[in-house]
Motif scaffolding. Sequence first.
Motif, PDB file in Angstrom:
ATOM      1  N   THR A 288       0.823  -1.208   0.000  1.00  0.00           N
ATOM      2  CA  THR A 288       0.000   0.000   0.000  1.00  0.00           C
ATOM      3  C   THR A 288       0.861   1.264   0.000  1.00  0.00           C
ATOM      4  OG1 THR A 288      -0.138  -0.025   2.418  1.00  0.00           O
ATOM      5  CG2 THR A 288      -1.865  -1.187   1.217  1.00  0.00           C
ATOM      6  N   ALA A 289       2.176   1.101  -0.008  1.00  0.00           N
ATOM      7  CA  ALA A 289       3.069   2.263   0.005  1.00  0.00           C
ATOM      8  C   ALA A 289       2.995   3.004  -1.328  1.00  0.00           C
ATOM      9  CB  ALA A 289       4.494   1.826   0.295  1.00  0.00           C
ATOM     10  N   SER A 290       3.226   4.291  -1.268  1.00  0.00           N
ATOM     11  CA  SER A 290       3.139   5.133  -2.465  1.00  0.00           C
ATOM     12  C   SER A 290       4.352   4.927  -3.369  1.00  0.00           C
ATOM     13  CB  SER A 290       3.080   6.604  -2.055  1.00  0.00           C
ATOM     14  OG  SER A 290       4.320   7.009  -1.484  1.00  0.00           O
ATOM     15  N   PRO A 291       4.224   5.291  -4.652  1.00  0.00           N
ATOM     16  CA  PRO A 291       5.404   5.270  -5.536  1.00  0.00           C
ATOM     17  C   PRO A 291       6.549   6.109  -4.973  1.00  0.00           C
ATOM     18  CG  PRO A 291       3.403   5.537  -6.834  1.00  0.00           C
ATOM     19  CD  PRO A 291       3.002   5.655  -5.389  1.00  0.00           C
ATOM     20  N   GLN A 292       6.198   7.225  -4.321  1.00  0.00           N
ATOM     21  CA  GLN A 292       7.240   8.086  -3.748  1.00  0.00           C
ATOM     22  C   GLN A 292       7.989   7.391  -2.614  1.00  0.00           C
ATOM     23  OE1 GLN A 292       4.045   8.994  -4.268  1.00  0.00           O
ATOM     24  NE2 GLN A 292       4.275  10.450  -5.952  1.00  0.00           N
ATOM     25  N   ALA A 293       7.275   6.568  -1.836  1.00  0.00           N
ATOM     26  CA  ALA A 293       7.934   5.822  -0.764  1.00  0.00           C
ATOM     27  C   ALA A 293       8.892   4.788  -1.345  1.00  0.00           C
ATOM     28  CB  ALA A 293       6.884   5.149   0.121  1.00  0.00           C
ATOM     29  N   TRP A 294       8.478   4.130  -2.409  1.00  0.00           N
ATOM     30  CA  TRP A 294       9.383   3.172  -3.060  1.00  0.00           C
ATOM     31  C   TRP A 294      10.602   3.879  -3.652  1.00  0.00           C
ATOM     32  CZ3 TRP A 294       9.332  -2.129  -3.127  1.00  0.00           C
ATOM     33  CH2 TRP A 294       8.202  -2.747  -2.572  1.00  0.00           C
ATOM     34  N   ALA A 295      10.380   5.068  -4.216  1.00  0.00           N
ATOM     35  CA  ALA A 295      11.516   5.840  -4.735  1.00  0.00           C
ATOM     36  C   ALA A 295      12.445   6.261  -3.604  1.00  0.00           C
ATOM     37  CB  ALA A 295      11.007   7.065  -5.500  1.00  0.00           C
ATOM     38  N   ALA A 296      11.874   6.647  -2.462  1.00  0.00           N
ATOM     39  CA  ALA A 296      12.701   7.002  -1.300  1.00  0.00           C
ATOM     40  C   ALA A 296      13.530   5.810  -0.850  1.00  0.00           C
ATOM     41  CB  ALA A 296      11.807   7.498  -0.162  1.00  0.00           C
ATOM     42  N   ALA A 297      12.957   4.616  -0.927  1.00  0.00           N
ATOM     43  CA  ALA A 297      13.729   3.421  -0.593  1.00  0.00           C
ATOM     44  C   ALA A 297      14.894   3.252  -1.559  1.00  0.00           C
ATOM     45  CB  ALA A 297      12.827   2.192  -0.623  1.00  0.00           C
ATOM     46  N   GLY A 298      14.656   3.500  -2.838  1.00  0.00           N
ATOM     47  CA  GLY A 298      15.747   3.418  -3.811  1.00  0.00           C
ATOM     48  C   GLY A 298      16.854   4.405  -3.514  1.00  0.00           C
ATOM     49  N   ALA A 299      16.487   5.629  -3.122  1.00  0.00           N
ATOM     50  CA  ALA A 299      17.501   6.633  -2.776  1.00  0.00           C
ATOM     51  C   ALA A 299      18.280   6.217  -1.535  1.00  0.00           C
ATOM     52  CB  ALA A 299      16.830   7.986  -2.552  1.00  0.00           C
ATOM     53  N   THR A 300      17.614   5.593  -0.583  1.00  0.00           N
ATOM     54  CA  THR A 300      18.284   5.108   0.627  1.00  0.00           C
ATOM     55  C   THR A 300      19.293   4.024   0.280  1.00  0.00           C
ATOM     56  OG1 THR A 300      16.356   5.638   1.988  1.00  0.00           O
ATOM     57  CG2 THR A 300      17.907   4.016   2.871  1.00  0.00           C
ATOM     58  N   VAL A 301      18.909   3.125  -0.615  1.00  0.00           N
ATOM     59  CA  VAL A 301      19.816   2.059  -1.035  1.00  0.00           C
ATOM     60  C   VAL A 301      21.049   2.651  -1.713  1.00  0.00           C
ATOM     61  CG1 VAL A 301      20.070   0.002  -2.470  1.00  0.00           C
ATOM     62  CG2 VAL A 301      17.931   0.408  -1.270  1.00  0.00           C
ATOM     63  N   ARG A 302      20.860   3.668  -2.524  1.00  0.00           N
ATOM     64  CA  ARG A 302      22.019   4.278  -3.184  1.00  0.00           C
ATOM     65  C   ARG A 302      22.989   4.873  -2.153  1.00  0.00           C
ATOM     66  NH1 ARG A 302      22.607   8.290  -8.429  1.00  0.00           N
ATOM     67  NH2 ARG A 302      24.818   8.740  -8.103  1.00  0.00           N
ATOM     68  N   ARG A 303      22.474   5.519  -1.110  1.00  0.00           N
ATOM     69  CA  ARG A 303      23.367   6.068  -0.082  1.00  0.00           C
ATOM     70  C   ARG A 303      24.187   4.957   0.570  1.00  0.00           C
ATOM     71  NH1 ARG A 303      18.843   9.099   1.283  1.00  0.00           N
ATOM     72  NH2 ARG A 303      18.512   8.008   3.270  1.00  0.00           N
ATOM     73  N   LEU A 304      23.547   3.828   0.803  1.00  0.00           N
ATOM     74  CA  LEU A 304      24.286   2.699   1.371  1.00  0.00           C
ATOM     75  C   LEU A 304      25.370   2.236   0.409  1.00  0.00           C
ATOM     76  CD1 LEU A 304      24.610   0.489   3.554  1.00  0.00           C
ATOM     77  CD2 LEU A 304      22.914  -0.851   2.280  1.00  0.00           C
ATOM     78  N   HIS A 305      25.040   2.111  -0.848  1.00  0.00           N
ATOM     79  CA  HIS A 305      25.989   1.594  -1.837  1.00  0.00           C
ATOM     80  C   HIS A 305      27.146   2.560  -2.090  1.00  0.00           C
ATOM     81  CE1 HIS A 305      22.727  -1.254  -3.669  1.00  0.00           C
ATOM     82  NE2 HIS A 305      23.133  -1.623  -2.462  1.00  0.00           N
ATOM     83  N   GLU A 306      26.954   3.826  -1.794  1.00  0.00           N
ATOM     84  CA  GLU A 306      28.027   4.811  -1.983  1.00  0.00           C
ATOM     85  C   GLU A 306      28.924   4.935  -0.755  1.00  0.00           C
ATOM     86  OE1 GLU A 306      25.788   8.274  -3.037  1.00  0.00           O
ATOM     87  OE2 GLU A 306      25.888   7.842  -5.189  1.00  0.00           O
ATOM     88  N   ALA A 307      28.583   4.228   0.315  1.00  0.00           N
ATOM     89  CA  ALA A 307      29.355   4.307   1.560  1.00  0.00           C
ATOM     90  C   ALA A 307      30.647   3.503   1.443  1.00  0.00           C
ATOM     91  CB  ALA A 307      28.514   3.773   2.713  1.00  0.00           C
ATOM     92  N   PRO A 308      31.628   3.786   2.293  1.00  0.00           N
ATOM     93  CA  PRO A 308      32.839   2.955   2.313  1.00  0.00           C
ATOM     94  C   PRO A 308      32.500   1.491   2.569  1.00  0.00           C
ATOM     95  CG  PRO A 308      33.170   4.966   3.576  1.00  0.00           C
ATOM     96  CD  PRO A 308      31.708   4.924   3.229  1.00  0.00           C
ATOM     97  N   LEU A 309      33.287   0.605   1.991  1.00  0.00           N
ATOM     98  CA  LEU A 309      33.049  -0.817   2.160  1.00  0.00           C
ATOM     99  C   LEU A 309      33.239  -1.243   3.614  1.00  0.00           C
ATOM    100  CD1 LEU A 309      34.978  -2.218  -0.937  1.00  0.00           C
ATOM    101  CD2 LEU A 309      32.506  -2.221  -0.611  1.00  0.00           C
ATOM    102  N   PRO A 310      32.419  -2.155   4.099  1.00  0.00           N
ATOM    103  CA  PRO A 310      32.656  -2.701   5.439  1.00  0.00           C
ATOM    104  C   PRO A 310      33.928  -3.544   5.426  1.00  0.00           C
ATOM    105  CG  PRO A 310      30.933  -3.953   4.344  1.00  0.00           C
ATOM    106  CD  PRO A 310      31.249  -2.784   3.454  1.00  0.00           C
ATOM    107  N   PRO A 311      34.574  -3.750   6.571  1.00  0.00           N
ATOM    108  CA  PRO A 311      35.868  -4.448   6.588  1.00  0.00           C
ATOM    109  C   PRO A 311      35.772  -5.951   6.366  1.00  0.00           C
ATOM    110  CG  PRO A 311      35.214  -3.821   8.811  1.00  0.00           C
ATOM    111  CD  PRO A 311      34.229  -3.179   7.888  1.00  0.00           C
ATOM    112  N   TRP A 312      34.583  -6.534   6.435  1.00  0.00           N
ATOM    113  CA  TRP A 312      34.477  -7.980   6.259  1.00  0.00           C
ATOM    114  C   TRP A 312      34.059  -8.302   4.811  1.00  0.00           C
ATOM    115  CZ3 TRP A 312      31.365  -4.922   9.245  1.00  0.00           C
ATOM    116  CH2 TRP A 312      30.024  -4.823   8.886  1.00  0.00           C
ATOM    117  N   PRO A 313      34.411  -9.470   4.305  1.00  0.00           N
ATOM    118  CA  PRO A 313      34.137  -9.807   2.912  1.00  0.00           C
ATOM    119  C   PRO A 313      32.706 -10.294   2.702  1.00  0.00           C
ATOM    120  CG  PRO A 313      35.285 -11.609   3.939  1.00  0.00           C
ATOM    121  CD  PRO A 313      35.200 -10.521   4.979  1.00  0.00           C
ATOM    122  N   GLY A 314      32.343 -10.451   1.453  1.00  0.00           N
ATOM    123  CA  GLY A 314      31.075 -11.069   1.085  1.00  0.00           C
ATOM    124  C   GLY A 314      31.329 -12.299   0.243  1.00  0.00           C
ATOM    125  N   ARG A 315      30.262 -12.883  -0.281  1.00  0.00           N
ATOM    126  CA  ARG A 315      30.403 -14.080  -1.098  1.00  0.00           C
ATOM    127  C   ARG A 315      30.764 -13.723  -2.528  1.00  0.00           C
ATOM    128  NH1 ARG A 315      25.031 -17.482  -0.091  1.00  0.00           N
ATOM    129  NH2 ARG A 315      24.110 -15.389  -0.294  1.00  0.00           N
TER     130      ARG A 315
END
Length: 246
Positions: A76-103
């Motif tokens: 039931t969330a608005s398109p704007q809320a989904w877009a805000a989630a996308g912007a939040t994800v981008r901020r995370l992805h632009e952050a420095p890498l965490p010190p532990w590895p991934g798969r």
Amino acid sequence: MAAEIEVVVAHQERATLRVGEVFLKVDADPARAEVEAAALALAPVPTPEVLWRKPPVLALAALSGQALGRLGEPSTASPQAWAAAGATVRRLHEAPLPPWPGRSPDELATELDDKCAWLVDHGVLPAELVTVNRRIAEAALRPWTPVFVHGDLQAAHVFVEGDEVTGVIDWSEAGRGDALFDLAILTLGEEDRLADVLAGYGRDVDVEVIRAWWSLRSLLAVRWLVEHGFDPAAPGCEIDVLRSRL
């Protein structure tokens, strides 16, 4: 009146309880709990306040708002809320890498082969359904430039109030990984919301790789869900996602 205890989720690996405005997360894996605590401290996006930590319990303050969506239920969330989630994800992805590895892609490919074989050998899914989705999933198993990923960015883990993100929960799978994986998990079963998320994310991405991650994630998840008492065959959930690829 004393606050009641609500069991939010519980299985053999971990449990989350709510007592009033406090969430108590109990994790049997100390390493996973360490990752969550570290990721909460590092992530440059809204997260729950850590009230205290006494392993194996992590106490978090409740977030305002409601979940962006839940797999198998119409959002039931608005398109704007989904877009805000996308912007939040981008901020995370632009952050420095965490010190532990991934798969790595190779590690994921090995796990995928094992899970696909189990699904067919145990008659959980038809061989054709597994084969088609395994072929689609191949597009995700390519080299990627690692970013800081949440690792389990289900819509249910993103809280919004109106058109704003109030916080992101459940960071135990965070690490270095593929940016498109986070975007895929956020929109799993919500294909019609992908355009809104990408508008907020604000970068050109390969949508076919996101579709590949939908297949890959669903193939990997079905066995775990079955073995932990969940139903991946519920309407709109993982098996329906796999069927939609046919």
